[in-house]
Design an enzyme around this catalytic site. Sequence first.
Site, mmCIF file in Angstrom:
data_model
loop_
_atom_site.group_PDB
_atom_site.id
_atom_site.type_symbol
_atom_site.label_atom_id
_atom_site.label_comp_id
_atom_site.label_asym_id
_atom_site.label_seq_id
_atom_site.Cartn_x
_atom_site.Cartn_y
_atom_site.Cartn_z
ATOM 1 C CG ASP A 1 0.381 -2.397 6.177
ATOM 2 O OD1 ASP A 1 -0.718 -2.590 6.857
ATOM 3 O OD2 ASP A 1 0.364 -1.609 5.239
ATOM 4 C CD GLN B 1 -7.195 -5.043 3.980
ATOM 5 O OE1 GLN B 1 -8.453 -5.516 4.293
ATOM 6 N NE2 GLN B 1 -7.287 -3.814 3.489
ATOM 7 C CB CYS C 1 -3.519 2.927 -1.914
ATOM 8 S SG CYS C 1 -4.764 4.135 -1.534
ATOM 9 C CG HIS D 1 -2.201 0.993 1.330
ATOM 10 N ND1 HIS D 1 -1.674 2.370 1.752
ATOM 11 C CD2 HIS D 1 -3.084 0.770 1.277
ATOM 12 C CE1 HIS D 1 -2.819 2.970 1.793
ATOM 13 N NE2 HIS D 1 -3.916 1.972 1.519
ATOM 14 C CE LYS E 1 -8.262 -0.174 5.495
ATOM 15 N NZ LYS E 1 -7.184 -0.354 4.725
HETATM 16 C C1 LIG Z 1 -5.947 0.386 4.512
HETATM 17 C C2 LIG Z 1 -4.492 0.110 4.402
HETATM 18 C C3 LIG Z 1 -3.608 1.057 5.000
HETATM 19 C C4 LIG Z 1 -3.862 2.436 4.967
HETATM 20 O O1 LIG Z 1 -4.529 2.425 6.480
HETATM 21 P P1 LIG Z 1 -5.463 3.786 6.915
HETATM 22 O O2 LIG Z 1 -6.393 3.286 7.899
HETATM 23 O O3 LIG Z 1 -6.003 4.379 5.693
HETATM 24 O O4 LIG Z 1 -4.152 4.638 7.492
HETATM 25 C C5 LIG Z 1 -2.318 0.421 4.864
HETATM 26 N N1 LIG Z 1 -1.842 -0.656 4.266
HETATM 27 C C6 LIG Z 1 -2.996 -1.589 3.943
HETATM 28 C C7 LIG Z 1 -2.569 -3.181 3.474
HETATM 29 C C8 LIG Z 1 -4.220 -1.147 4.008
HETATM 30 O O5 LIG Z 1 -5.103 -1.962 3.693
#
Ligand SMILES: *Cc1c(COP(=O)(O)O)cnc(C)c1O
Length: 412
Positions: free
Chosen positions: A201, A204, A369, A124, A227
């Site tokens: 990260d 998800q 993104c 992302h 999320k």
């Molecule tokens: C949504 C997402 C982000 C960004 O998250 P925010 O809540 O917008 O800061 C970063 N990495 C992944 C894999 C995502 O799905």
Amino acid sequence: MFSEKEIQKIRNQFPILKERIYSNPLIYMDNAATTQKPLKVIQSSKNYYSTMNSNVHRGVHYLSHKTTLYVENVRKKIQKFIHAKHSSEIIFTKGTTESINLVASSIDAFIKEGDEIIISCIEHHSNIVPWQVLCKKKGAILKIISIYKNGFLKLTDFEFLISEKTKIVSISHISNVLGIINPVQDIIKKAHEYGALVLIDGAQVPSNLDLNVQNLNVDFYVFSAHKMYGPTGIGILYGKQKILEKLYPYQFGGGMIKNVSFDKKTTYSDIPFKFEAGTPNIEGIIVWGDAIDFVKEIGISNIQAYKKKLLMYAVKRLSSIDGIQLYGDDRNFSKKSGIISFNLYELHCFDVGSILDRLGIAVRTGHLCAQPLMNFFKVSGMIRISFSVYNTFKEIDYLFESILKTKKILLK
Ligand SMILES: *Cc1c(COP(=O)(O)O)cnc(C)c1O
């Protein structure tokens, strides 16, 4: 697995699902961007402002004590949720993006010219740009792990790139485009052999996988509340205590200082407060606590099993459509979460998305993104559907019919 009745019971907890979109029932399949909120969460928000609202950590009065207690309880709840050793290892941030920025900014003092940072081409933008900026500032070098056509990371790339020069490896746990679950445990182990720190990260992940940061032995883990059925504007950075203690603060101001003086040195609070300058998103934190309860009541393994069934059914139905291209279409479902990205012939993803919208289906379209990943597949964008616990097999059937309809309209 849930019976149809149980799913209906879950759906009843999401008032937005009763909305109609251009007179069609809402079919919400944009859960990888943000999930809808259950009544428990909506009521919690109202309750906070009706009975609790006040600032934390600073007042002696009753309400301030109360909110402080609630906020710190949520910190402990998240500690348990991800199996962290100490609650002080949980830093509240605006979300995944801010958490990654915090690390990339605070770690600055430990990065020097010629050092290397490894990410992958599926990341992302939030897990790309902060590292690009850090590299530019320090003269460090960003190295990229590529993928196979099926979307899986090329671990041979990683083994080739990792060296004593590597200071940080930053990889997503689950791809927000392909839904692939990356082998982060192996990556963390290998990186540690070279003395590199690892950030995962996990945007998800919560409510998709049972998370245990200690078993992963990960140095930093980040995700957002929104999320996982919680509010926007709140997330965490998990970091190992010893590492967080060494990092420089990210922002400065109230709440993060021990002593401020014009004559002597200004000193900073201990973790977690060292990284929490200013009034936090108190409402967001407290409401998030209720979203975690919601997830725990249904059970992560139940959510996971149900979403896998939806995924398998959707892949089966969608892949039978002429002219559809599913990306990262590997049928190894044990390594996938409920996300499918696709294109339809040479049709523009915005056109497809707009017609699906007219039919009541919310999907995401565009670069998702993840422009480098779009470049890998040589497309400017994709259409993404992503499932949550309130989606149904019937909705997938409706999606299938709607894609056929879309084709008819656009290919005329
Ligand atoms: C949504 C997402 C982000 C960004 O998250 P925010 O809540 O917008 O800061 C970063 N990495 C992944 C894999 C995502 O799905």
